[in-house]
Motif scaffolding. Structure first.
Motif, short mmCIF file in Angstrom:
data_model
loop_
_atom_site.label_atom_id
_atom_site.label_comp_id
_atom_site.label_asym_id
_atom_site.label_seq_id
_atom_site.Cartn_x
_atom_site.Cartn_y
_atom_site.Cartn_z
N SER A 1 0.63 -1.27 -0.24
CA SER A 1 -0.52 -0.17 0.24
C SER A 1 0.65 1.29 -0.04
O SER A 1 0.60 1.99 -0.74
CB SER A 1 -0.86 -0.16 1.02
OG SER A 1 0.01 -0.31 2.36
N GLY A 2 2.00 1.09 0.61
CA GLY A 2 3.07 2.40 0.44
C GLY A 2 3.87 2.91 -0.14
O GLY A 2 3.93 3.71 -0.90
N VAL A 3 3.89 1.35 -1.10
CA VAL A 3 4.71 1.56 -2.67
C VAL A 3 3.62 1.80 -3.39
O VAL A 3 4.25 3.39 -3.92
CB VAL A 3 5.30 0.45 -2.92
CG1 VAL A 3 5.99 0.33 -4.66
CG2 VAL A 3 6.42 -0.51 -2.09
N ILE A 4 2.44 1.45 -3.19
CA ILE A 4 1.40 2.04 -4.33
C ILE A 4 1.57 3.38 -4.34
O ILE A 4 1.44 4.47 -5.48
CB ILE A 4 0.26 1.09 -4.61
CG1 ILE A 4 0.69 0.20 -5.63
CG2 ILE A 4 -1.06 2.39 -5.04
CD1 ILE A 4 -0.53 -0.98 -5.25
N ALA A 5 0.88 4.03 -3.26
CA ALA A 5 1.13 5.72 -2.47
C ALA A 5 2.17 6.00 -2.75
O ALA A 5 1.64 7.50 -3.68
CB ALA A 5 0.61 5.82 -1.03
N ALA A 6 3.35 5.52 -3.11
CA ALA A 6 4.44 6.13 -3.59
C ALA A 6 4.65 6.52 -5.21
O ALA A 6 5.35 6.89 -5.46
CB ALA A 6 6.28 5.45 -2.92
N VAL A 7 4.38 5.17 -5.71
CA VAL A 7 4.30 5.69 -7.14
C VAL A 7 3.36 6.54 -7.71
O VAL A 7 4.13 7.18 -8.61
CB VAL A 7 4.06 4.15 -7.88
CG1 VAL A 7 3.58 4.15 -8.93
CG2 VAL A 7 4.80 3.41 -7.68
N LEU A 8 2.03 6.31 -7.33
CA LEU A 8 1.23 8.04 -6.92
C LEU A 8 1.61 9.39 -6.82
O LEU A 8 1.76 10.10 -8.02
CB LEU A 8 0.03 7.64 -7.02
CG LEU A 8 -0.91 6.25 -7.13
CD1 LEU A 8 -2.37 6.84 -6.51
CD2 LEU A 8 -1.00 6.53 -8.62
N ILE A 9 2.01 9.24 -5.78
CA ILE A 9 3.22 10.53 -5.56
C ILE A 9 4.17 11.22 -6.46
O ILE A 9 4.01 12.16 -6.62
CB ILE A 9 3.49 10.32 -3.86
CG1 ILE A 9 2.19 9.98 -3.18
CG2 ILE A 9 3.60 11.47 -3.55
CD1 ILE A 9 2.44 10.50 -1.70
N VAL A 10 5.13 10.11 -6.74
CA VAL A 10 6.13 10.52 -7.53
C VAL A 10 5.35 10.82 -8.98
O VAL A 10 6.04 11.41 -10.20
CB VAL A 10 6.96 9.16 -7.73
CG1 VAL A 10 8.46 10.07 -8.67
CG2 VAL A 10 7.71 9.09 -5.76
N PHE A 11 5.23 9.89 -9.77
CA PHE A 11 4.35 9.00 -11.10
C PHE A 11 3.38 10.52 -11.04
O PHE A 11 3.36 11.29 -12.64
CB PHE A 11 3.50 8.26 -11.14
CG PHE A 11 3.02 7.92 -12.30
CD1 PHE A 11 3.77 7.89 -13.76
CD2 PHE A 11 1.68 8.66 -12.93
CE1 PHE A 11 3.50 7.50 -15.33
CE2 PHE A 11 1.68 8.46 -14.00
CZ PHE A 11 2.29 7.79 -15.03
N ILE A 12 2.73 11.41 -10.58
CA ILE A 12 1.86 12.17 -10.81
C ILE A 12 2.28 13.37 -11.72
O ILE A 12 2.07 13.76 -12.11
CB ILE A 12 0.95 12.71 -10.43
CG1 ILE A 12 -0.60 10.98 -10.30
CG2 ILE A 12 -0.33 13.30 -10.44
CD1 ILE A 12 -1.13 10.69 -9.33
N PRO A 13 3.27 13.78 -10.17
CA PRO A 13 3.99 15.36 -10.63
C PRO A 13 5.05 15.12 -11.70
O PRO A 13 5.20 16.41 -12.06
CB PRO A 13 4.66 16.01 -9.36
CG PRO A 13 4.42 14.83 -8.41
CD PRO A 13 3.62 13.39 -8.80
N THR A 14 5.62 14.35 -11.67
CA THR A 14 6.71 14.06 -12.53
C THR A 14 5.91 14.17 -14.20
O THR A 14 7.27 14.82 -15.35
CB THR A 14 7.73 12.86 -13.04
OG1 THR A 14 6.33 11.16 -12.38
CG2 THR A 14 9.28 13.12 -11.58
N ILE A 15 5.04 13.40 -14.74
CA ILE A 15 4.58 13.38 -15.76
C ILE A 15 4.50 15.06 -16.49
O ILE A 15 4.00 15.10 -17.37
CB ILE A 15 3.42 12.65 -16.12
CG1 ILE A 15 3.53 12.21 -17.36
CG2 ILE A 15 2.42 12.90 -15.45
CD1 ILE A 15 2.33 11.48 -17.91
N GLY A 16 3.72 16.14 -15.11
CA GLY A 16 3.99 16.63 -15.78
C GLY A 16 4.92 18.56 -15.77
O GLY A 16 4.97 18.73 -15.68
#
Lengths: 315, 367
Positions: A237-252
């Motif tokens: 659950s923490g890994v997936i939260a980390a993925v979202l937190i990093v992925f969303i801002p980096t794509i933009g």
């Protein structure tokens, strides 16, 4: 005797809740929802010269579009230049793919490097020193994001710290080409977002009952297989939260392609900037922006779905 | 039943354990027999859990030897030991179903998948959870988790099952029910059970033998009845049940018997060889007796042995029992007595004069 309806509501708990969230809600509506709605509208309107014309069309997304221009003589709009819609334009698609895979690389690198750090702090650091460690991890946030990204430029440029050190030591004869590469962008972004990945993973690891790990060993698993069968699934659950937190801002991300990529490796955010400000095509810029949001949204939904699966077993 | 002829399953030889400067285990010597239900009983911090964890392999020892089934466990990691544990928190894996929890340790088992599933089913049936296999573990009650933890450990057929305060988180009714089920289960599977508990009643009910621990030492190791009837020290006597202590003076001593003078009781003769290892000489001593060995004598009732006069100073009514504190004449501290409430017998009031019947044979002498 029952109180008047209106007075009852304004004194109710629900109303108190509304009062409490109202400043934030107002802020969110003004600065988040309103611009978002404007962007959505612009993306289906028609591009004019220094203006946006409220004529509905979908060609900003797909197909071929034409900008309009006001004819001073007739007072009517006439066709100006033509351009391709976001999903039809190979340039936009190239940048979209680049943004997607750069952010996937960044996310993977960040999470893979963040996990051992989070694990170390959670499992190996003495409880009394944990908050100190977390504090140290957040130190990079003391400087602005732009400065942190720029620092990497100082490190990796042609005449930067790494190249000049290696050359003066005689290890290399010519400076390594590190700046203006996708790899450099990945490293920079991974570094910038590392704390965002460490913290949620740390929280997930902290929640794991330590006796579960002993139970794993008691039932015949080694420390490593216990990690695979118990610790890792429980920290997902923490890994997936980390993925979202990093992925969303980096794509933009917009700054790193500019500073580290030197503008030579633009990503989707740079394309939006060019359309909005330089090319005066807010309709196409908005359509690209909305398309990027849809991509992010789709990937995020996928991960949220995965997270739900893990959370189900974790509650 | 004599347990002395059974083979030894666990042996501690002068086991010491230090945490930094703290001396947690101070030279433990004990043997646990195969098939025995053995309890480690003591207050929190006495080292009982540490000792259990040295058997499981979660805790290293500073010096000494721990043998399980004749093998030195010094370099055997927890996952290679022939022991399995039921944790205090049960340690049920929350991301797995009941079935997956119970089958967790079977991964390396060479049996086929179907056979393993059958074994899981049997294990669940054994602990009364047949049909619960597909449930997710976090949807279970405390008692059910306990059973899953038991099934998960017993399915591996360990030589020793270690239970770390397994019942402490359950409420009273379920706890009592689980106690009986555990005893039954232990008889059925015949595995050596080592239980850690701070609940003396639980230890007395369940165990074949009990080691009472204080401050890293085993104070007494005996079967429940001996432990209750003949505690070796005041500390043990106090920890297990209630005991009345009275100061006494030794007048003479001969042939394993001592004549003592105690205020409130007068002169009496006490057996000494059976109580304490080192016989006291003359001088001050303490004698003790359990509340139920003395009795209030109601009108006309004759004492079976000796009798003293006193005054009721406190009455605690429990329904089936009444606890009386009685201050004997010539005695400062009250003694406690428990009386079964029989139909037609009145409950005395505070301040009532009363006769107390007691027996020298029930007296224990402490140094």
């Amino acid at each position: 005797m029952s109180e008047p309806q209106g007075r009852g509501f304004w004194r109710s708990e629900a109303a108190t809740g509304l009062y409490l969230i109202s400043p934030t809600a107002l802020f969110a509506i003004l600065l988040l929802a309103a611009p978002l709605a404007t962007t959505l509208l612009y993306s289906v309107f028609t591009d004019g010269y220094l203006e946006i014309i409220p004529r509905f069309q979908l060609c900003n997304y797909i197909g071929e579009c034409a900008s309009l221009k006001l004819d001073a003589a007739t007072g009517e709009y006439v066709q100006d230049q033509t351009y391709l819609g976001a999903w039809s334009d190979p340039v936009v698609m190239t940048l979209m793919w680049r943004s997607l895979y750069v952010s996937i690389f960044v996310t993977a690198a960040t999470v893979i490097f963040a996990y051992p750090v989070a694990y170390f702090v959670s499992f190996n650091v003495e409880p009394s020193k944990k908050s100190l460690w977390l504090f140290l991890i957040t130190i990079p946030f003391w400087t602005s994001y732009v400065i942190r990204v720029f620092m990497w430029n100082v490190m990796i440029s042609r005449t930067g710290v790494i190249n000049s050190t290696l050359m003066s030591l005689g290890i290399i004869d010519e400076p390594l080409r590190m700046a203006f590469t996708i790899q450099a962008m990945v490293v920079t972004l991974a570094h910038a977002y590392a704390p965002f990945a460490i913290l949620p993973i740390y929280v997930a690891l902290e929640k794991i009952d330590r006796s579960l790990l002993e139970a794993g060993q008691d039932l015949g698993e080694t420390r490593f297989t216990t990690f695979l069968r118990v610790t890792l699934p429980l920290s997902m659950s923490g890994v997936i939260a980390a993925v979202l937190i990093v992925f969303i801002p980096t794509i933009g991300d917009y700054i790193t392609p500019n500073l580290i990529g030197g503008g030579k490796i633009p990503m989707i955010a740079n394309m939006i900037e060019v359309q909005m400000l330089q090319a005066d095509n807010r309709a196409l810029g908005s359509a690209v922006a909305v398309s990027a949001m849809l991509v992010v949204g789709a990937v995020s939904l996928l991960f949220l779905f995965l997270n739900r699966r893990y959370l189900k077993g974790n509650k | 039943m004599t347990s002395s002829d059974k083979p030894v399953m666990i042996e501690f030889r002068d086991v010491h354990k230090y945490y930094g400067d703290y001396h947690a285990l101070r030279g433990i010597n004990a043997t646990i027999k195969a098939g025995e239900f053995f309890s480690l009983l003591g207050p929190s911090g006495c080292g009982k859990t540490t000792l259990l964890r040295t058997i499981a392999g979660f805790e290293g020892i500073s010096s000494g030897v721990v043998l399980v089934d004749g093998k030195d466990m010094a370099n055997v990691p927890a996952n290679k030991r022939p022991t399995n544990m039921v944790f205090q928190s049960y340690a049920i894996f929350p991301h797995l179903t009941v079935e997956q929890n119970v089958g967790f340790g079977l991964r390396r088992d060479p049996r086929s998948k179907e056979e393993k599933m059958r074994a899981v089913g049997q294990a669940l049936e054994m602990v009364g959870l047949a049909g619960y296999g597909k449930r997710s573990a976090h949807a279970l009650s405390g008692g059910q988790r306990q059973r899953v933890a038991l099934a998960r450990a017993l399915i591996l057929k360990p030589k020793v099952l270690l239970l770390d305060e397994p019942l402490s988180a359950l409420d009273k009714k379920i706890r009592e029910q689980m106690q009986l089920e555990l005893i039954k289960l232990q008889r059925e599977v015949g595995i050596t059970f080592v239980l850690v508990t701070h609940d003396q009643e639980e230890a007395l009910v369940m165990s074949d033998r009990i080691a009472v621990m204080f401050e890293g030492n085993i104070a007494q190791l005996d079967d429940p009845e001996t432990l209750y009837r003949l505690p070796k020290t005041r500390q043990v006597a106090n920890f297990i049940g209630t005991m009345n202590f009275l100061p006494a003076e030794i007048l003479s001593e001969a042939g394993g018997r001592a004549e003592v003078q105690a205020p409130g009781l007068g002169r009496l003769t006490v057996d000494i060889e059976k109580q304490i290892s080192s016989a006291p000489g003359t001088g001050q001593t303490t004698i003790g007796f359990r509340p139920e060995t003395a009795t209030l004598l109601f009108d006309g009732q004759a004492a079976t042995d000796r009798e003293s006069m006193g005054t009721v100073s406190e009455v605690v009514y429990y329904g089936d029992m009444t606890y009386y504190d009685v201050t004997l004449d010539d005695c400062d501290a009250p003694i406690r007595m428990s009386m079964r409430n029989v139909f037609g017998r009145p409950v005395l009031d505070i301040g009532t004069r009363c006769r107390v019947g007691w027996s020298p044979g029930a007296m224990v002498m402490f140094r």
